[in-house]
Scaffold this motif. Structure first.
Motif, PDB file in Angstrom:
ATOM      1  N   GLY A  11       4.829   6.349  -1.493  1.00 42.66           N
ATOM      2  CA  GLY A  11       6.251   6.222  -1.147  1.00 42.66           C
ATOM      3  C   GLY A  11       7.131   5.843  -2.313  1.00 42.66           C
ATOM      4  N   GLU A  12       6.583   5.830  -3.505  1.00 42.61           N
ATOM      5  CA  GLU A  12       7.364   5.431  -4.674  1.00 42.61           C
ATOM      6  C   GLU A  12       8.099   6.624  -5.286  1.00 42.61           C
ATOM      7  OE1 GLU A  12       7.764   2.287  -5.534  1.00 42.61           O
ATOM      8  OE2 GLU A  12       6.445   1.660  -3.900  1.00 42.61           O
ATOM      9  N   HIS A  13       9.088   7.140  -4.555  1.00 43.88           N
ATOM     10  CA  HIS A  13       9.871   8.268  -5.076  1.00 43.88           C
ATOM     11  C   HIS A  13      11.259   8.282  -4.438  1.00 43.88           C
ATOM     12  CE1 HIS A  13       9.196  10.449  -1.306  1.00 43.88           C
ATOM     13  NE2 HIS A  13       7.931  10.075  -1.404  1.00 43.88           N
ATOM     14  N   ALA A  14      12.120   9.146  -4.939  1.00 41.07           N
ATOM     15  CA  ALA A  14      13.531   9.145  -4.546  1.00 41.07           C
ATOM     16  C   ALA A  14      13.784   9.695  -3.142  1.00 41.07           C
ATOM     17  CB  ALA A  14      14.344   9.948  -5.564  1.00 41.07           C
TER      18      ALA A  14
ATOM     19  N   PRO B 156      18.398   2.173  -5.649  1.00 42.95           N
ATOM     20  CA  PRO B 156      18.528   3.582  -6.062  1.00 42.95           C
ATOM     21  C   PRO B 156      17.195   4.248  -6.377  1.00 42.95           C
ATOM     22  CG  PRO B 156      19.273   2.106  -7.811  1.00 42.95           C
ATOM     23  CD  PRO B 156      19.045   1.256  -6.599  1.00 42.95           C
ATOM     24  N   ARG B 157      16.140   3.448  -6.469  1.00 36.65           N
ATOM     25  CA  ARG B 157      14.811   4.004  -6.721  1.00 36.65           C
ATOM     26  C   ARG B 157      14.343   4.907  -5.583  1.00 36.65           C
ATOM     27  NH1 ARG B 157       9.613   0.234  -8.372  1.00 36.65           N
ATOM     28  NH2 ARG B 157       8.001   1.845  -8.298  1.00 36.65           N
TER      29      ARG B 157
ATOM     30  N   VAL C  21       8.561   0.327  10.512  1.00 30.90           N
ATOM     31  CA  VAL C  21       9.661   0.994   9.810  1.00 30.90           C
ATOM     32  C   VAL C  21      10.478  -0.012   8.991  1.00 30.90           C
ATOM     33  CG1 VAL C  21      11.821   2.280  10.116  1.00 30.90           C
ATOM     34  CG2 VAL C  21       9.812   2.873  11.481  1.00 30.90           C
ATOM     35  N   ASN C  22      10.844  -1.124   9.623  1.00 27.67           N
ATOM     36  CA  ASN C  22      11.660  -2.105   8.911  1.00 27.67           C
ATOM     37  C   ASN C  22      10.852  -2.836   7.840  1.00 27.67           C
ATOM     38  OD1 ASN C  22      14.466  -2.562   9.154  1.00 27.67           O
ATOM     39  ND2 ASN C  22      14.070  -4.686   9.679  1.00 27.67           N
ATOM     40  N   GLY C  23       9.552  -2.965   8.095  1.00 34.38           N
ATOM     41  CA  GLY C  23       8.694  -3.552   7.082  1.00 34.38           C
ATOM     42  C   GLY C  23       8.681  -2.710   5.817  1.00 34.38           C
ATOM     43  N   ILE C  24       8.680  -1.386   5.988  1.00 34.13           N
ATOM     44  CA  ILE C  24       8.732  -0.480   4.838  1.00 34.13           C
ATOM     45  C   ILE C  24      10.090  -0.584   4.141  1.00 34.13           C
ATOM     46  CG2 ILE C  24       8.709   1.940   4.129  1.00 34.13           C
ATOM     47  CD1 ILE C  24       6.750   2.460   6.453  1.00 34.13           C
ATOM     48  N   LEU C  25      11.166  -0.568   4.934  1.00 30.90           N
ATOM     49  CA  LEU C  25      12.512  -0.609   4.354  1.00 30.90           C
ATOM     50  C   LEU C  25      12.773  -1.902   3.588  1.00 30.90           C
ATOM     51  CD1 LEU C  25      14.658   0.905   7.256  1.00 30.90           C
ATOM     52  CD2 LEU C  25      14.197   1.946   5.039  1.00 30.90           C
ATOM     53  N   THR C  26      12.201  -3.005   4.056  1.00 33.46           N
ATOM     54  CA  THR C  26      12.471  -4.305   3.428  1.00 33.46           C
ATOM     55  C   THR C  26      11.459  -4.664   2.349  1.00 33.46           C
ATOM     56  OG1 THR C  26      11.295  -5.380   5.273  1.00 33.46           O
ATOM     57  CG2 THR C  26      13.701  -5.234   5.423  1.00 33.46           C
TER      58      THR C  26
ATOM     59  N   GLN D 238       6.455  -1.228  -3.626  1.00 30.98           N
ATOM     60  CA  GLN D 238       6.598  -2.057  -4.820  1.00 30.98           C
ATOM     61  C   GLN D 238       7.917  -2.821  -4.803  1.00 30.98           C
ATOM     62  OE1 GLN D 238       4.097  -2.438  -6.951  1.00 30.98           O
ATOM     63  NE2 GLN D 238       2.892  -0.967  -5.755  1.00 30.98           N
ATOM     64  N   GLU D 239       8.958  -2.180  -4.264  1.00 29.80           N
ATOM     65  CA  GLU D 239      10.273  -2.810  -4.178  1.00 29.80           C
ATOM     66  C   GLU D 239      10.892  -2.487  -2.817  1.00 29.80           C
ATOM     67  OE1 GLU D 239      12.662  -1.374  -7.392  1.00 29.80           O
ATOM     68  OE2 GLU D 239      11.344  -2.189  -8.956  1.00 29.80           O
ATOM     69  N   PRO D 240      11.829  -3.308  -2.325  1.00 28.59           N
ATOM     70  CA  PRO D 240      12.504  -2.992  -1.057  1.00 28.59           C
ATOM     71  C   PRO D 240      13.429  -1.788  -1.198  1.00 28.59           C
ATOM     72  CG  PRO D 240      12.819  -5.306  -1.702  1.00 28.59           C
ATOM     73  CD  PRO D 240      12.262  -4.589  -2.887  1.00 28.59           C
ATOM     74  N   VAL D 241      13.591  -1.067  -0.101  1.00 29.41           N
ATOM     75  CA  VAL D 241      14.605  -0.008  -0.041  1.00 29.41           C
ATOM     76  C   VAL D 241      15.974  -0.646   0.182  1.00 29.41           C
ATOM     77  CG1 VAL D 241      15.394   2.052   1.193  1.00 29.41           C
ATOM     78  CG2 VAL D 241      12.943   1.652   0.879  1.00 29.41           C
TER      79      VAL D 241
END
Length: 292
Positions: A50-53, A113-114, A222-227, A232-235
């Motif tokens: 999931g580490e992409h734009a 922005p990542r 879903v929110n766990g992923i977003l936060t 590596q970093e939060p959305v």
């Protein structure tokens, strides 16, 4: 008439004045702590893929994928009710997007922005889609429960539970009145639920509570992923000084506690509009049948 006026007065006084105070607070400069917004507890293994734009876009696709496919289930027939869902999605989505833009500009939260490419009014494309995919999935759960669990299991405790939630939301909202996200979210949720209790009979409230309880499980993912619980970093980046973490000292994993009530309000409003338009559609259909 006088009784109705008193009810409206009470609802506006309890909900409106504190929200004006929060708006006043938001015009004051907020201290954005960029480094702290990145530091969130992990909730599980890191999703390196999931580490992409386009990650936020993928999250939205994953959220709606199965609810959309199962909308054609023969017992639920959710696709036949899309016309009742769309007006609420547009109205509620418009309100939450305006809230989102305002809070982003004021420094209550921001977006990494990542994990996105395109943005509009300071919000990434994935955030715009969020207010379609998440409500769609929840209203779908609501309709599935109506089809497969016809008994309203929470109806006997709906009234005391609703009042307990109103008092709880207001208590936390007033307790955190200097924290914009906490105060605005809890007071809005309390005001809407108070309005419901004063003016709307329990045709669907207890059914929504059950749908919300079930939706918490996918919400945690879903929110766990977003936060940032699985990346590596939060959305979504939060200003810690403007949420309950500032008072409690911790989150629910990587998820701010306020997000649970934000989600409650977002989904409840969508279900309320959906039920309103569904009922209106049924009455219109009956009137045509009577004419025939």
């Amino acid at each position: 008439m006088q009784q109705q006026t008193k009810k409206w007065g009470a609802a506006l006084l309890l909900g409106g004045l504190p929200l004006l105070w929060v708006l006043y607070l938001l015009w004051q400069p907020l201290d954005w702590q960029a480094e702290q917004s990145m530091q969130v507890p992990a909730m599980g293994p890191k999703l390196s893929f999931g580490e992409h734009a386009y990650w936020y876009l993928w999250i939205n696709i994953g959220t709606i994928f199965f609810p959309f496919l199962l909308s054609f289930d023969k017992k639920v027939h959710f696709y036949k009710k899309w016309r009742f869902l769309l007006p609420g999605l547009l109205m509620v989505g418009g309100f939450f997007l305006a809230w989102d833009v305002f809070f982003t500009q004021m420094g209550v939260w921001d977006f990494n922005p990542r994990y996105f490419t395109y943005s509009f009014l300071g919000l990434p494309l994935g955030e715009w889609l969020f207010f379609i995919t998440v409500p769609y999935a929840c209203v779908f759960i609501h309709e599935c429960l109506l089809a497969y669990i016809p008994k309203d299991v929470l109806a006997p405790i709906e009234r005391p539970l609703s009042w307990l939630l109103v008092f709880g939301f207001y208590a936390i909202g007033f307790l955190g009145l200097w924290m914009s996200y906490t105060a605005w979210t809890f007071l809005l949720a309390g005001s809407f639920l108070l309005w419901q209790l004063l003016f709307v009979p329990n045709h669907y409230r207890s059914r929504f509570y059950l749908a919300y309880l079930i939706s918490i499980f996918p919400f945690l993912l879903v929110n766990g992923i977003l936060t940032g619980g699985f990346n590596q970093e939060p959305v979504v980046l939060y200003n810690n000084s403007q949420q309950l973490q500032n008072l409690l000292g911790f989150r629910c994993g990587s998820i701010p506690w306020d997000d649970f009530i934000y989600g409650f309000l977002l989904l409840f409003l969508n279900v309320a509009f959906f039920e309103y338009f569904k009922k209106k559609g049924a009455k219109l259909s009956d009137s045509f049948k009577n004419k025939d």
